[in-house]
Design a protein around this motif. Structure first.
Motif, PDB file in Angstrom:
ATOM      1  N   VAL A 124       6.005   0.175  26.240  1.00 42.39           N
ATOM      2  CA  VAL A 124       6.180   0.370  24.807  1.00 42.39           C
ATOM      3  C   VAL A 124       5.087  -0.419  24.098  1.00 42.39           C
ATOM      4  CG1 VAL A 124       8.653   0.826  24.851  1.00 42.39           C
ATOM      5  CG2 VAL A 124       7.844  -1.525  24.697  1.00 42.39           C
ATOM      6  N   ALA A 125       4.629   0.085  22.959  1.00 45.39           N
ATOM      7  CA  ALA A 125       3.559  -0.561  22.204  1.00 45.39           C
ATOM      8  C   ALA A 125       4.097  -1.086  20.881  1.00 45.39           C
ATOM      9  CB  ALA A 125       2.420   0.415  21.951  1.00 45.39           C
ATOM     10  N   THR A 126       3.613  -2.257  20.491  1.00 47.05           N
ATOM     11  CA  THR A 126       3.944  -2.850  19.196  1.00 47.05           C
ATOM     12  C   THR A 126       2.647  -3.350  18.565  1.00 47.05           C
ATOM     13  OG1 THR A 126       4.362  -5.001  20.214  1.00 47.05           O
ATOM     14  CG2 THR A 126       6.263  -3.546  19.919  1.00 47.05           C
ATOM     15  N   PHE A 127       2.711  -3.637  17.276  1.00 45.05           N
ATOM     16  CA  PHE A 127       1.544  -4.150  16.574  1.00 45.05           C
ATOM     17  C   PHE A 127       1.880  -5.507  15.963  1.00 45.05           C
ATOM     18  CE2 PHE A 127       0.713   0.347  16.796  1.00 45.05           C
ATOM     19  CZ  PHE A 127      -0.654   0.420  16.997  1.00 45.05           C
ATOM     20  N   ALA A 128       0.967  -6.448  16.088  1.00 41.73           N
ATOM     21  CA  ALA A 128       1.151  -7.776  15.512  1.00 41.73           C
ATOM     22  C   ALA A 128      -0.209  -8.418  15.335  1.00 41.73           C
ATOM     23  CB  ALA A 128       2.033  -8.643  16.415  1.00 41.73           C
ATOM     24  N   ASP A 185      -2.265   3.226  26.949  1.00 42.62           N
ATOM     25  CA  ASP A 185      -1.669   4.228  26.061  1.00 42.62           C
ATOM     26  C   ASP A 185      -1.063   5.383  26.851  1.00 42.62           C
ATOM     27  OD1 ASP A 185      -2.235   2.798  23.779  1.00 42.62           O
ATOM     28  OD2 ASP A 185      -4.129   3.813  23.395  1.00 42.62           O
ATOM     29  N   ARG A 186      -1.662   5.720  27.972  1.00 40.31           N
ATOM     30  CA  ARG A 186      -1.075   6.759  28.836  1.00 40.31           C
ATOM     31  C   ARG A 186       0.275   6.276  29.379  1.00 40.31           C
ATOM     32  NH1 ARG A 186      -2.469  10.894  32.490  1.00 40.31           N
ATOM     33  NH2 ARG A 186      -0.492  11.546  33.450  1.00 40.31           N
ATOM     34  N   LEU A 187       0.369   5.004  29.741  1.00 35.06           N
ATOM     35  CA  LEU A 187       1.639   4.464  30.226  1.00 35.06           C
ATOM     36  C   LEU A 187       2.703   4.473  29.122  1.00 35.06           C
ATOM     37  CD1 LEU A 187       0.242   1.481  32.326  1.00 35.06           C
ATOM     38  CD2 LEU A 187       1.455   3.480  33.231  1.00 35.06           C
ATOM     39  N   VAL A 188       2.274   4.284  27.883  1.00 37.98           N
ATOM     40  CA  VAL A 188       3.211   4.400  26.758  1.00 37.98           C
ATOM     41  C   VAL A 188       3.690   5.841  26.621  1.00 37.98           C
ATOM     42  CG1 VAL A 188       3.445   4.226  24.243  1.00 37.98           C
ATOM     43  CG2 VAL A 188       2.264   2.415  25.514  1.00 37.98           C
ATOM     44  N   LEU A 192      15.253   5.846  32.626  1.00 41.25           N
ATOM     45  CA  LEU A 192      14.630   7.107  32.262  1.00 41.25           C
ATOM     46  C   LEU A 192      15.438   8.268  32.823  1.00 41.25           C
ATOM     47  CD1 LEU A 192      10.923   6.218  33.128  1.00 41.25           C
ATOM     48  CD2 LEU A 192      11.916   6.311  30.841  1.00 41.25           C
ATOM     49  N   GLY A 193      15.361   9.421  32.143  1.00 43.59           N
ATOM     50  CA  GLY A 193      15.923  10.632  32.703  1.00 43.59           C
ATOM     51  C   GLY A 193      15.146  11.049  33.943  1.00 43.59           C
ATOM     52  N   TRP A 194      15.718  11.978  34.700  1.00 40.10           N
ATOM     53  CA  TRP A 194      15.143  12.341  35.996  1.00 40.10           C
ATOM     54  C   TRP A 194      13.713  12.851  35.856  1.00 40.10           C
ATOM     55  CZ3 TRP A 194      15.047  17.557  38.463  1.00 40.10           C
ATOM     56  CH2 TRP A 194      14.649  17.490  39.792  1.00 40.10           C
ATOM     57  N   ARG A 195      13.489  13.802  34.958  1.00 40.82           N
ATOM     58  CA  ARG A 195      12.139  14.352  34.809  1.00 40.82           C
ATOM     59  C   ARG A 195      11.167  13.288  34.315  1.00 40.82           C
ATOM     60  NH1 ARG A 195      15.654  18.413  33.717  1.00 40.82           N
ATOM     61  NH2 ARG A 195      15.307  20.389  34.817  1.00 40.82           N
ATOM     62  N   ALA A 196      11.656  12.413  33.424  1.00 40.69           N
ATOM     63  CA  ALA A 196      10.792  11.329  32.948  1.00 40.69           C
ATOM     64  C   ALA A 196      10.450  10.371  34.081  1.00 40.69           C
ATOM     65  CB  ALA A 196      11.478  10.577  31.809  1.00 40.69           C
ATOM     66  N   ARG A 197      11.386  10.157  35.004  1.00 34.01           N
ATOM     67  CA  ARG A 197      11.098   9.283  36.149  1.00 34.01           C
ATOM     68  C   ARG A 197       9.982   9.863  37.002  1.00 34.01           C
ATOM     69  NH1 ARG A 197      16.935   7.650  38.717  1.00 34.01           N
ATOM     70  NH2 ARG A 197      18.050   7.266  36.772  1.00 34.01           N
ATOM     71  N   LEU A 198      10.051  11.175  37.245  1.00 33.01           N
ATOM     72  CA  LEU A 198       9.009  11.805  38.047  1.00 33.01           C
ATOM     73  C   LEU A 198       7.656  11.679  37.360  1.00 33.01           C
ATOM     74  CD1 LEU A 198      10.842  15.048  39.246  1.00 33.01           C
ATOM     75  CD2 LEU A 198      10.466  12.934  40.526  1.00 33.01           C
ATOM     76  N   GLY A 199       7.650  11.855  36.030  1.00 32.57           N
ATOM     77  CA  GLY A 199       6.410  11.691  35.291  1.00 32.57           C
ATOM     78  C   GLY A 199       5.895  10.264  35.349  1.00 32.57           C
ATOM     79  N   ALA A 200       6.824   9.312  35.266  1.00 31.95           N
ATOM     80  CA  ALA A 200       6.431   7.904  35.332  1.00 31.95           C
ATOM     81  C   ALA A 200       5.862   7.563  36.698  1.00 31.95           C
ATOM     82  CB  ALA A 200       7.626   7.018  35.011  1.00 31.95           C
ATOM     83  N   LEU A 201       6.481   8.075  37.749  1.00 33.57           N
ATOM     84  CA  LEU A 201       5.958   7.824  39.094  1.00 33.57           C
ATOM     85  C   LEU A 201       4.564   8.418  39.257  1.00 33.57           C
ATOM     86  CD1 LEU A 201       9.065   8.388  41.388  1.00 33.57           C
ATOM     87  CD2 LEU A 201       7.904   6.230  40.930  1.00 33.57           C
TER      88      LEU A 201
END
Length: 233
Positions: free
Chosen positions: A74-78, A65-68, A13-22
């Motif tokens: 990542v979400a998939t459908f099956a 869904d928030r984690l996605v 992840l990019g830096w800002r995305a990492r902070l959001g993920a944390l």
């Protein structure tokens, strides 16, 4: 620092995305869901995840869904296993890890990138019998070229890589952050050599013939990095 991996690893992840993920993983229920999905080794459905961590299906679905949304899953459908044929049921939502780990620092650091590149250089040196210094230069340049092609301009590369670029009066670019700060203080020769190769490769990758890389004293005023971008004569 988002650099394509030669070993097929998931993209960091990019830096800002990492902070959001944390921040997202700081919530106890979301962290439990992420760890369950990560440990499953296969896509996981909402019901299974909810049962595993002791949540209702609706609550688990909202957190998954928030984690996605935060780039962690990542979400998939099956269709569920065993179902088939017309009218056998709508596809269900399944979740898998988008990243295997999340690391962030303020200011931005990229120690994992340095580790990956130095390990790749060591592996190449052992396998091909090349001097380690030459392998560091080759691996660093290749990584820089890849990032340069991906971003298209040296300014975009520097921003993405965490150098905190700042325009200077002479038309150059000062780098007010070193993504490899702690390593460079302990192993300056090795890390600065890697950094110089990486930056030169980035210029090549984005087709920039108007700039070059100039070494500077990272302990000097206004500098933290061992290099700056300068206009070519």
């Amino acid at each position: 620092m988002p650099v394509p991996s030669s070993h097929g690893a998931q993209q960091p992840l990019g830096w800002r995305a990492r902070l959001g993920a944390l921040g997202s993983l700081g919530e106890e229920r979301r962290r439990a869901l992420y760890l369950f999905v990560r440990g499953a080794g296969r896509p996981v459905g909402r019901n299974e995840a909810a049962d595993a961590v002791g949540l209702s299906r609706g609550t688990a679905a909202a957190h998954l869904d928030r984690l996605v949304d935060d780039g962690v899953l990542v979400a998939t459908f099956a269709k569920p296993a065993g179902s088939g044929g017309p009218g056998s049921g709508r596809p269900s939502k399944f979740y898998a890890p988008a990243v295997q780990e999340v690391v962030a620092a303020v200011p931005q650091r990229s120690y994992e990138l340095a580790g990956e590149l130095l390990a790749a250089a060591a592996e190449r040196s052992i396998a091909e019998g090349e001097p380690m210094a030459a392998c560091i230069a080759a691996v660093g340049r290749a990584a820089g070229e890849s990032l340069g092609r991906a971003h298209g301009s040296i300014g975009a590369v520097l921003e993405a890589a965490g150098y905190a670029p700042r325009s200077s009066a002479d038309g150059g670019i000062d780098l007010s952050n070193c993504p490899f700060h702690r390593l460079s203080r302990e192993y300056r020769g090795v890390v600065c050599s890697l950094n110089g190769a990486f930056l030169n490769g980035a210029l090549t990758g984005c087709g920039d013939e108007q700039h070059g890389i100039e070494p500077v004293d990272p302990d000097g005023p206004g500098h933290e990095c061992c290099a700056r971008v300068v206009p070519r004569p």
